[in-house]
Write an enzyme that holds these catalytic residues in place. Structure first.
Site, PDB file in Angstrom:
ATOM      1  N   LYS A  13       0.902  -1.350  -0.141  1.00 47.17           N
ATOM      2  CA  LYS A  13       0.053  -0.035  -0.034  1.00 47.17           C
ATOM      3  C   LYS A  13       0.895   1.172  -0.156  1.00 47.17           C
ATOM      4  O   LYS A  13       0.549   2.349  -0.723  1.00 47.17           O
ATOM      5  CB  LYS A  13      -1.120   0.013   1.197  1.00 47.17           C
ATOM      6  CG  LYS A  13      -1.913  -1.050   1.268  1.00 47.17           C
ATOM      7  CD  LYS A  13      -2.721  -0.866   2.666  1.00 47.17           C
ATOM      8  CE  LYS A  13      -2.191  -1.092   3.861  1.00 47.17           C
ATOM      9  NZ  LYS A  13      -1.230  -2.523   4.193  1.00 47.17           N
ATOM     10  N   ARG A  88      -9.228   1.500   8.616  1.00 50.79           N
ATOM     11  CA  ARG A  88      -8.732   0.000   8.963  1.00 50.79           C
ATOM     12  C   ARG A  88     -10.002  -0.928   9.600  1.00 50.79           C
ATOM     13  O   ARG A  88      -9.676  -1.984  10.133  1.00 50.79           O
ATOM     14  CB  ARG A  88      -7.599   0.017   9.840  1.00 50.79           C
ATOM     15  CG  ARG A  88      -6.250  -0.408   9.235  1.00 50.79           C
ATOM     16  CD  ARG A  88      -5.155  -0.262  10.020  1.00 50.79           C
ATOM     17  NE  ARG A  88      -3.711  -1.253   9.659  1.00 50.79           N
ATOM     18  CZ  ARG A  88      -2.886  -0.511   9.281  1.00 50.79           C
ATOM     19  NH1 ARG A  88      -2.619   0.678   9.039  1.00 50.79           N
ATOM     20  NH2 ARG A  88      -1.840  -1.058   8.949  1.00 50.79           N
ATOM     21  N   ARG A 127      11.380  -5.888   4.650  1.00 43.56           N
ATOM     22  CA  ARG A 127      11.327  -4.484   4.627  1.00 43.56           C
ATOM     23  C   ARG A 127      12.196  -3.649   5.234  1.00 43.56           C
ATOM     24  O   ARG A 127      12.392  -4.045   6.363  1.00 43.56           O
ATOM     25  CB  ARG A 127       9.594  -4.190   5.085  1.00 43.56           C
ATOM     26  CG  ARG A 127       9.449  -2.495   5.243  1.00 43.56           C
ATOM     27  CD  ARG A 127       8.062  -2.220   4.986  1.00 43.56           C
ATOM     28  NE  ARG A 127       7.296  -2.664   6.210  1.00 43.56           N
ATOM     29  CZ  ARG A 127       5.986  -2.718   6.117  1.00 43.56           C
ATOM     30  NH1 ARG A 127       5.245  -1.936   5.129  1.00 43.56           N
ATOM     31  NH2 ARG A 127       5.508  -2.994   7.257  1.00 43.56           N
ATOM     32  N   ARG A 160      11.674  -2.637  11.294  1.00 43.77           N
ATOM     33  CA  ARG A 160      10.684  -1.981  12.038  1.00 43.77           C
ATOM     34  C   ARG A 160      10.182  -3.142  13.088  1.00 43.77           C
ATOM     35  O   ARG A 160      10.031  -4.476  12.834  1.00 43.77           O
ATOM     36  CB  ARG A 160       9.242  -1.525  11.380  1.00 43.77           C
ATOM     37  CG  ARG A 160       8.947  -0.380  10.768  1.00 43.77           C
ATOM     38  CD  ARG A 160       7.935  -0.055   9.897  1.00 43.77           C
ATOM     39  NE  ARG A 160       6.560  -0.573  10.637  1.00 43.77           N
ATOM     40  CZ  ARG A 160       5.481  -0.356   9.785  1.00 43.77           C
ATOM     41  NH1 ARG A 160       5.532   0.103   8.264  1.00 43.77           N
ATOM     42  NH2 ARG A 160       4.485  -1.106  10.133  1.00 43.77           N
ATOM     43  N   ARG A 171      -0.562  -9.170  13.114  1.00 46.69           N
ATOM     44  CA  ARG A 171      -1.145  -8.119  12.515  1.00 46.69           C
ATOM     45  C   ARG A 171      -1.905  -8.752  11.159  1.00 46.69           C
ATOM     46  O   ARG A 171      -2.798  -8.280  10.887  1.00 46.69           O
ATOM     47  CB  ARG A 171       0.139  -7.300  11.623  1.00 46.69           C
ATOM     48  CG  ARG A 171       0.654  -6.462  12.927  1.00 46.69           C
ATOM     49  CD  ARG A 171       1.954  -5.816  12.395  1.00 46.69           C
ATOM     50  NE  ARG A 171       1.629  -4.663  11.382  1.00 46.69           N
ATOM     51  CZ  ARG A 171       2.488  -4.328  10.648  1.00 46.69           C
ATOM     52  NH1 ARG A 171       3.867  -4.688  10.592  1.00 46.69           N
ATOM     53  NH2 ARG A 171       2.200  -3.225   9.796  1.00 46.69           N
TER      54      ARG A 171
HETATM   55  P1  ADP Z   1       2.215  -1.664   3.271  1.00 49.15           P
HETATM   56  O1  ADP Z   1       2.324  -0.208   3.101  1.00 49.15           O
HETATM   57  O2  ADP Z   1       0.800  -2.559   2.624  1.00 49.15           O
HETATM   58  O3  ADP Z   1       2.481  -2.124   4.761  1.00 49.15           O
HETATM   59  P2  ADP Z   1       5.001  -1.888   1.807  1.00 49.15           P
HETATM   60  O4  ADP Z   1       4.508  -0.864   0.702  1.00 49.15           O
HETATM   61  O5  ADP Z   1       5.780  -1.166   2.896  1.00 49.15           O
HETATM   62  O6  ADP Z   1       3.289  -2.305   2.511  1.00 49.15           O
HETATM   63  O7  ADP Z   1       5.254  -2.731   1.257  1.00 49.15           O
HETATM   64  C1  ADP Z   1       6.206  -4.080   2.175  1.00 49.15           C
HETATM   65  C2  ADP Z   1       7.393  -4.362   1.749  1.00 49.15           C
HETATM   66  O8  ADP Z   1       7.413  -4.991   0.300  1.00 49.15           O
HETATM   67  C3  ADP Z   1       8.443  -3.507   1.533  1.00 49.15           C
HETATM   68  O9  ADP Z   1       9.749  -3.835   1.827  1.00 49.15           O
HETATM   69  C4  ADP Z   1       8.151  -3.117  -0.117  1.00 49.15           C
HETATM   70  O10 ADP Z   1       9.333  -2.758  -0.554  1.00 49.15           O
HETATM   71  C5  ADP Z   1       7.828  -4.432  -0.607  1.00 49.15           C
HETATM   72  N1  ADP Z   1       7.182  -4.381  -1.848  1.00 49.15           N
HETATM   73  C6  ADP Z   1       6.020  -3.647  -2.147  1.00 49.15           C
HETATM   74  N2  ADP Z   1       5.421  -3.742  -3.050  1.00 49.15           N
HETATM   75  C7  ADP Z   1       6.140  -5.170  -3.786  1.00 49.15           C
HETATM   76  C8  ADP Z   1       5.963  -6.001  -4.786  1.00 49.15           C
HETATM   77  N3  ADP Z   1       5.099  -5.524  -5.815  1.00 49.15           N
HETATM   78  N4  ADP Z   1       6.626  -7.092  -5.109  1.00 49.15           N
HETATM   79  C9  ADP Z   1       7.760  -7.204  -3.843  1.00 49.15           C
HETATM   80  N5  ADP Z   1       7.836  -6.262  -2.950  1.00 49.15           N
HETATM   81  C10 ADP Z   1       7.100  -5.453  -2.687  1.00 49.15           C
HETATM   82  P1  AMP Z   2       1.362   0.678   8.991  1.00 47.00           P
HETATM   83  O1  AMP Z   2       2.327   1.548   8.947  1.00 47.00           O
HETATM   84  O2  AMP Z   2       0.188   1.165   8.130  1.00 47.00           O
HETATM   85  O3  AMP Z   2       1.574  -0.717   8.570  1.00 47.00           O
HETATM   86  O4  AMP Z   2       0.757   0.676  10.360  1.00 47.00           O
HETATM   87  C1  AMP Z   2       1.542   0.217  11.626  1.00 47.00           C
HETATM   88  C2  AMP Z   2       0.695   0.308  12.580  1.00 47.00           C
HETATM   89  O5  AMP Z   2       0.229   1.313  13.181  1.00 47.00           O
HETATM   90  C3  AMP Z   2      -0.389  -0.761  12.592  1.00 47.00           C
HETATM   91  O6  AMP Z   2      -0.171  -2.111  13.018  1.00 47.00           O
HETATM   92  C4  AMP Z   2      -1.556   0.076  13.817  1.00 47.00           C
HETATM   93  O7  AMP Z   2      -0.794  -0.428  15.204  1.00 47.00           O
HETATM   94  C5  AMP Z   2      -1.304   1.195  13.599  1.00 47.00           C
HETATM   95  N1  AMP Z   2      -2.133   1.995  12.702  1.00 47.00           N
HETATM   96  C6  AMP Z   2      -1.890   2.595  11.694  1.00 47.00           C
HETATM   97  N2  AMP Z   2      -2.879   3.085  11.036  1.00 47.00           N
HETATM   98  C7  AMP Z   2      -4.023   2.687  11.661  1.00 47.00           C
HETATM   99  C8  AMP Z   2      -5.463   2.967  11.924  1.00 47.00           C
HETATM  100  N3  AMP Z   2      -6.146   3.282  10.807  1.00 47.00           N
HETATM  101  N4  AMP Z   2      -6.023   2.380  12.842  1.00 47.00           N
HETATM  102  C9  AMP Z   2      -5.571   1.739  13.763  1.00 47.00           C
HETATM  103  N5  AMP Z   2      -4.048   1.611  13.852  1.00 47.00           N
HETATM  104  C10 AMP Z   2      -3.514   1.930  13.015  1.00 47.00           C
END
Ligand code: ADP
Ligand code: AMP
Length: 214
Positions: A13, A88, A127, A160, A171
């Protein structure tokens, strides 16, 4: 254009939201980034949010909804935004719908980035995040130019705490129980679009631009 990113943690995302923000010149609003910035700055909100985030749980809706409604009311969000990580829960989606309705606005697209659970743990353990500017990388799929250093701001990249496998599993459970129902919510609202998030990052983005238009 008002866009929401849906999908499991690690689905991509944030990666796609940043590309959308660049391409369409709209702000990228990530609740996760907002909470992490608050934790870094030692604010009251940060202290409260951290205890939930470290356990892989959601931060309570009452700490989250007003924050987002305030943020999307800022002048830079007047022409639209891409929301990443919010809503969420169904109550968060309802709070957003109602806040927008009160101004005669609505979400234009809810883009669901689909990635099966079995791919998620490896994505998350690879990541690497920059806690200074919010950029994210992957040690295999999206590497920085210099290992361990953010391309954007030059700060050190970290794994992280909540990307460790035990927390990722929690999660994912939370995602299925509380966030997945939003797919149906936005389908009923007539704005859902789905993309295959297992493809290469740039291919996923091409699919998204076909949905959002030029
Ligand atoms: P989210 O915001 O949904 O938690 P991220 O955008 O941070 O996810 O992506 C999670 C991990 O996967 C990151 O390390 C990112 O670089 C990697 N990633 C994102 N999209 C892809 C993809 N299409 N193929 C492989 N790795 C990806
Ligand atoms: P993210 O960076 O989107 O993966 O979010 C990391 C963490 O932040 C999540 O696992 C939740 O603990 C918290 N968080 C982020 N967005 C929300 C939301 N909209 N509602 C509740 N918790 C959130």
């Amino acid at each position: 254009m008002r866009v929401i990113m849906l999908g499991a943690p690690g689905a991509g995302k944030g990666t796609q939201a940043k590309k959308i923000a660049d391409q369409y010149q709209i702000p990228h609003i990530s609740t996760g980034d907002i909470f992490r910035a608050n934790i870094k700055n030692g604010t009251e909100l940060g202290k409260k949010a951290k205890s939930y985030m470290d356990q892989g749980l959601l931060v309570p809706d009452e700490l989250t909804c007003d924050l987002v409604v305030d943020r999307i009311s800022q002048p830079d969000a007047a022409k639209g935004y891409v929301l990443d990580g919010f809503p969420r829960t169904i109550p968060q989606a309802e709070a957003l719908t109602n806040a927008l309705l009160a101004r005669g606005e609505k979400i234009d697209y809810a883009v669901n980035v689909e990635v099966p659970d079995e791919n998620i743990v490896s994505r998350m353990s690879g990541r690497r995040a920059c806690l200074a500017c919010g950029a994210t990388y992957h040690i295999v799929y999206n590497t920085p130019v210099k290992e361990g250093i953010c391309d954007v701001c030059g700060k050190e990249l970290v794994l992280r705490d909540d990307d460790k496998p035990e927390t990722v599993k929690k999660r994912l459970d939370v995602y299925h129980a509380q966030t997945q129902p939003l797919i149906e919510y936005y389908q009923k609202a007539g704005v859902l679009a789905e993309v295959d998030g297992t493809q290469d990052i740039n291919v996923v983005f091409e699919d998204i631009t076909k949905i959002l238009g030029a």
